[in-house]
Design a protein around this motif. Structure first.
Motif, mmCIF file in Angstrom:
data_model
loop_
_atom_site.group_PDB
_atom_site.id
_atom_site.type_symbol
_atom_site.label_atom_id
_atom_site.label_comp_id
_atom_site.label_asym_id
_atom_site.label_seq_id
_atom_site.Cartn_x
_atom_site.Cartn_y
_atom_site.Cartn_z
ATOM 1 N N ALA A 28 53.040 33.975 28.875
ATOM 2 C CA ALA A 28 52.173 33.263 27.933
ATOM 3 C C ALA A 28 52.887 33.027 26.612
ATOM 4 N N ARG A 29 53.653 34.011 26.154
ATOM 5 C CA ARG A 29 54.412 33.857 24.902
ATOM 6 C C ARG A 29 55.492 32.797 25.049
ATOM 7 N N GLU A 30 56.231 32.855 26.168
ATOM 8 C CA GLU A 30 57.330 31.913 26.380
ATOM 9 C C GLU A 30 56.818 30.505 26.635
ATOM 10 N N GLY A 31 55.651 30.380 27.288
ATOM 11 C CA GLY A 31 55.082 29.055 27.537
ATOM 12 C C GLY A 31 54.742 28.337 26.247
ATOM 13 N N GLY A 32 54.294 29.091 25.249
ATOM 14 C CA GLY A 32 54.017 28.526 23.944
ATOM 15 C C GLY A 32 52.706 27.781 23.812
ATOM 16 N N LYS A 33 52.111 27.379 24.925
ATOM 17 C CA LYS A 33 50.837 26.653 24.901
ATOM 18 C C LYS A 33 49.987 27.096 26.073
ATOM 19 N N VAL A 34 48.685 27.028 25.887
ATOM 20 C CA VAL A 34 47.751 27.238 26.986
ATOM 21 C C VAL A 34 46.719 26.117 26.949
ATOM 22 N N ALA A 35 46.227 25.768 28.121
ATOM 23 C CA ALA A 35 45.116 24.829 28.201
ATOM 24 C C ALA A 35 43.841 25.636 28.059
ATOM 25 N N ILE A 36 42.879 25.113 27.309
ATOM 26 C CA ILE A 36 41.638 25.858 27.134
ATOM 27 C C ILE A 36 40.461 25.054 27.660
ATOM 28 N N VAL A 37 39.475 25.792 28.161
ATOM 29 C CA VAL A 37 38.231 25.215 28.654
ATOM 30 C C VAL A 37 37.102 25.939 27.940
ATOM 31 N N ILE A 38 36.283 25.176 27.215
ATOM 32 C CA ILE A 38 35.157 25.738 26.472
ATOM 33 C C ILE A 38 33.876 25.220 27.109
ATOM 34 N N ARG A 39 33.039 26.120 27.603
ATOM 35 C CA ARG A 39 31.781 25.757 28.255
ATOM 36 C C ARG A 39 31.993 24.698 29.343
ATOM 37 N N ASN A 40 32.969 24.953 30.203
ATOM 38 C CA ASN A 40 33.318 24.079 31.322
ATOM 39 C C ASN A 40 33.774 22.692 30.895
ATOM 40 N N GLN A 41 34.174 22.513 29.645
ATOM 41 C CA GLN A 41 34.687 21.242 29.150
ATOM 42 C C GLN A 41 36.149 21.442 28.745
ATOM 43 N N VAL A 45 40.952 39.020 26.220
ATOM 44 C CA VAL A 45 40.860 39.027 27.677
ATOM 45 C C VAL A 45 40.939 40.485 28.087
ATOM 46 N N ARG A 46 39.923 40.949 28.830
ATOM 47 C CA ARG A 46 39.880 42.378 29.179
ATOM 48 C C ARG A 46 39.606 42.572 30.660
ATOM 49 N N GLY A 47 40.322 43.525 31.245
ATOM 50 C CA GLY A 47 40.038 43.980 32.596
ATOM 51 C C GLY A 47 40.357 43.007 33.710
ATOM 52 N N VAL A 48 41.306 42.100 33.514
ATOM 53 C CA VAL A 48 41.689 41.174 34.582
ATOM 54 C C VAL A 48 42.742 41.862 35.441
ATOM 55 N N PRO A 49 42.463 42.063 36.733
ATOM 56 C CA PRO A 49 43.452 42.730 37.587
ATOM 57 C C PRO A 49 44.730 41.897 37.703
ATOM 58 N N VAL A 50 45.852 42.510 37.322
ATOM 59 C CA VAL A 50 47.150 41.838 37.337
ATOM 60 C C VAL A 50 48.184 42.858 37.794
ATOM 61 N N ALA A 51 49.093 42.438 38.678
ATOM 62 C CA ALA A 51 50.120 43.357 39.160
ATOM 63 C C ALA A 51 51.072 43.764 38.036
ATOM 64 N N ASP A 52 51.435 42.815 37.162
ATOM 65 C CA ASP A 52 52.370 43.104 36.074
ATOM 66 C C ASP A 52 51.860 42.462 34.783
ATOM 67 N N PRO A 53 51.007 43.178 34.031
ATOM 68 C CA PRO A 53 50.448 42.598 32.804
ATOM 69 C C PRO A 53 51.509 42.215 31.772
ATOM 70 N N ALA A 54 52.571 43.003 31.654
ATOM 71 C CA ALA A 54 53.615 42.704 30.666
ATOM 72 C C ALA A 54 54.298 41.375 30.982
ATOM 73 N N ASP A 84 51.085 29.879 35.331
ATOM 74 C CA ASP A 84 50.849 30.730 36.499
ATOM 75 C C ASP A 84 49.678 31.696 36.310
ATOM 76 N N PHE A 85 48.737 31.357 35.444
ATOM 77 C CA PHE A 85 47.559 32.210 35.271
ATOM 78 C C PHE A 85 46.381 31.387 34.774
ATOM 79 N N ARG A 86 45.192 31.907 35.056
ATOM 80 C CA ARG A 86 43.933 31.370 34.521
ATOM 81 C C ARG A 86 43.006 32.560 34.320
#
Length: 170
Positions: A67-80, A52-61, A156-158
């Protein structure tokens, strides 16, 4: 006065059975194929690296830590939607600038604008199950290749990134 009564024939019963089977196939086929693949050993561990590159974020850290603490992310591949996959690690990437000196040498340095205009540059390492297909890795019933766009969503992110690495097996 003729009574208009409708009787069901064998053809009507056959048509109703075909409609019910088709509906059941549409609803259950992804789950059934996943269960069959899992039972027959067709699914193997797959590691997917998404940059993931160049996404404007107030606090990237803070976003990386969430994301690390959440342990999981939902993924969408080709709008699926694929579902949730575990996050193995999130690696911050340093944005760099390159310059050519008058003598022809190329020098590189960290981008000094990151402090004033912070943006998210990170590599998400995801771990899931998939299988090796004829046209690449099948992950979440979708063919996945390096360069494919993929969306990652946490509490809290996408963000949108690109697949930069695939590893089939452990």
């Amino acid at each position: 006065m003729a009574e208009n009564s409708r009787r069901f024939s064998l053809v009507d019963a056959g048509a109703a059975a075909a409609v019910l089977l088709a509906a059941a196939g549409v609803i259950w086929s992804p789950k059934l194929s996943g269960a069959v693949a899992r039972a027959t050993g067709g699914l193997v561990p797959v590691t997917v690296m998404v940059d993931v590159r160049g996404v404007p974020v107030a606090d990237p850290a803070a976003l990386i830590n969430a994301a690390r603490e959440g342990g999981k992310v939902a993924i969408v591949i080709r709008n699926q939607p694929h579902g949730s996959v575990p996050v193995e690690q999130v690696i911050p990437l340093q944005r760099r600038l390159a310059a050519v000196l008058p003598d022809g040498k190329v020098v590189s340095a960290p981008d000094p604008n990151q402090d004033q205009f912070p943006s998210l540059d990170a590599r998400f390492v995801l771990r899931g199950e998939g299988r090796k297909g004829a046209d690449g890795v099948v992950f979440g019933n979708q063919n996945l290749k390096i360069g494919a766009p993929i969306e990652l969503e946490g509490t809290d992110f996408r963000v949108t990134g690109s697949v930069t690495g695939l590893k089939v097996g452990s």
